[in-house]
Design a protein around this motif. Structure first.
Motif, PDB file in Angstrom:
ATOM      1  N   SER A  66       9.181  -3.020 -10.372  1.00 60.22           N
ATOM      2  CA  SER A  66       8.838  -4.162 -11.221  1.00 60.22           C
ATOM      3  C   SER A  66       7.310  -4.270 -11.260  1.00 60.22           C
ATOM      4  CB  SER A  66       9.466  -5.432 -10.659  1.00 60.22           C
ATOM      5  OG  SER A  66       9.107  -6.534 -11.442  1.00 60.22           O
ATOM      6  N   TRP A  69       5.099  -7.734 -10.720  1.00 60.77           N
ATOM      7  CA  TRP A  69       5.088  -8.176  -9.332  1.00 60.77           C
ATOM      8  C   TRP A  69       4.291  -7.214  -8.454  1.00 60.77           C
ATOM      9  CZ3 TRP A  69       6.462 -12.830  -7.813  1.00 60.77           C
ATOM     10  CH2 TRP A  69       7.361 -13.555  -8.587  1.00 60.77           C
ATOM     11  N   ASN A  71       1.883  -5.119  -9.320  1.00 65.29           N
ATOM     12  CA  ASN A  71       0.453  -5.162  -9.621  1.00 65.29           C
ATOM     13  C   ASN A  71      -0.214  -6.411  -9.051  1.00 65.29           C
ATOM     14  OD1 ASN A  71       0.686  -2.722 -10.931  1.00 65.29           O
ATOM     15  ND2 ASN A  71       0.825  -3.619 -12.973  1.00 65.29           N
ATOM     16  N   VAL A  72       0.473  -7.555  -9.117  1.00 62.35           N
ATOM     17  CA  VAL A  72      -0.074  -8.775  -8.518  1.00 62.35           C
ATOM     18  C   VAL A  72      -0.184  -8.603  -6.995  1.00 62.35           C
ATOM     19  CG1 VAL A  72       0.404 -11.215  -8.063  1.00 62.35           C
ATOM     20  CG2 VAL A  72       0.661 -10.311 -10.363  1.00 62.35           C
ATOM     21  N   GLY A  73       0.816  -7.974  -6.390  1.00 59.66           N
ATOM     22  CA  GLY A  73       0.774  -7.724  -4.950  1.00 59.66           C
ATOM     23  C   GLY A  73      -0.371  -6.815  -4.548  1.00 59.66           C
ATOM     24  N   ILE A 119       0.758 -13.871  -0.397  1.00 64.34           N
ATOM     25  CA  ILE A 119       1.134 -13.631  -1.797  1.00 64.34           C
ATOM     26  C   ILE A 119       1.327 -12.139  -2.046  1.00 64.34           C
ATOM     27  CG2 ILE A 119       0.265 -13.735  -4.177  1.00 64.34           C
ATOM     28  CD1 ILE A 119      -1.055 -16.430  -3.364  1.00 64.34           C
ATOM     29  N   GLY A 120       0.429 -11.324  -1.512  1.00 65.74           N
ATOM     30  CA  GLY A 120       0.533  -9.881  -1.701  1.00 65.74           C
ATOM     31  C   GLY A 120       1.794  -9.306  -1.093  1.00 65.74           C
ATOM     32  N   ILE A 122       4.640 -10.869  -0.425  1.00 66.99           N
ATOM     33  CA  ILE A 122       5.813 -11.336  -1.174  1.00 66.99           C
ATOM     34  C   ILE A 122       5.930 -10.599  -2.500  1.00 66.99           C
ATOM     35  CG2 ILE A 122       6.786 -13.329  -2.404  1.00 66.99           C
ATOM     36  CD1 ILE A 122       5.687 -15.071  -0.094  1.00 66.99           C
ATOM     37  N   CYS A 123       4.822 -10.469  -3.217  1.00 61.67           N
ATOM     38  CA  CYS A 123       4.858  -9.792  -4.517  1.00 61.67           C
ATOM     39  C   CYS A 123       5.191  -8.308  -4.385  1.00 61.67           C
ATOM     40  CB  CYS A 123       3.534  -9.982  -5.253  1.00 61.67           C
ATOM     41  SG  CYS A 123       3.272 -11.662  -5.824  1.00 61.67           S
ATOM     42  N   THR A 125       7.017  -7.001  -2.023  1.00 58.74           N
ATOM     43  CA  THR A 125       8.439  -6.944  -1.681  1.00 58.74           C
ATOM     44  C   THR A 125       9.301  -7.137  -2.927  1.00 58.74           C
ATOM     45  OG1 THR A 125       7.978  -7.762   0.541  1.00 58.74           O
ATOM     46  CG2 THR A 125      10.245  -7.949  -0.241  1.00 58.74           C
ATOM     47  N   VAL A 126       8.963  -8.120  -3.751  1.00 57.80           N
ATOM     48  CA  VAL A 126       9.732  -8.359  -4.975  1.00 57.80           C
ATOM     49  C   VAL A 126       9.565  -7.188  -5.943  1.00 57.80           C
ATOM     50  CG1 VAL A 126       9.935  -9.872  -6.999  1.00 57.80           C
ATOM     51  CG2 VAL A 126       9.659 -10.861  -4.727  1.00 57.80           C
ATOM     52  N   GLY A 127       8.369  -6.638  -6.043  1.00 57.03           N
ATOM     53  CA  GLY A 127       8.118  -5.536  -6.962  1.00 57.03           C
ATOM     54  C   GLY A 127       8.829  -4.248  -6.579  1.00 57.03           C
TER      55      GLY A 127
END
Length: 156
Positions: A66, A69, A71-73, A119-120, A122-123, A125-127
């Protein structure tokens, strides 16, 4: 197992604890070899995760990741690394500011770095969840611990 109060007593007129004697001070210590062995185990685990999951190629080229997510991480962890380099190298070596003076000079650096790390992680992990599902947080933890253990032995 002895506690710190049993192993160390404060020296007279000092708030710094001094060992009782050499034999008692090393009685419960695991030694340097155990620390190196632990570091090697974490680094080996991280290398195994990188190799057997083809982690780098999956992160770069897989369509299952994903991307928003992920890239934000990556951006949040890059912010965390930049703040760490700023605090560890720029302030002491360029500005001449010692470690104890960080909060006075840059009061928001540590809270921002902590938020960026949370935040990194979590993102990321989601990505990466669509690729490795339940194993994603464990893999990222192994990679983090391997990185930290490798960085312990790099002389800066």
């Amino acid at each position: 197992m002895s506690s710190l109060r049993q192993r160390y007593t404060p020296a007279e007129g000092s708030s710094v604890a001094a060992p009782l004697d050499g034999a008692q001070a090393q009685e419960g210590d695991a030694g340097v070899g155990a620390g190196i062995a632990e570091s090697l185990l974490w680094a080996s685990g991280a290398a195994a995760v990188l190799y057997f999951t083809d982690f780098i190629n999956v992160c770069l080229y897989s369509t299952e990741v994903s991307r928003p997510w992920f890239n934000v991480g990556v951006a949040a962890l890059a912010v965390n690394v930049v703040i760490g380099l700023y605090l560890a190298y720029f302030l002491p070596y360029v500005k001449g500011i010692k470690e104890r003076q960080w909060e006075g000079h840059s009061p928001y650096a540590i809270p921002v770095a902590t938020a960026a790390a949370v935040i990194g992680s979590i993102c990321l992990t989601v990505g990466l969840w669509p690729v490795w599902t339940f194993f994603t947080p464990f893999m990222l933890f192994f990679l983090l611990m391997g990185l930290l253990m490798i960085l312990r032995y790099i002389p800066f």
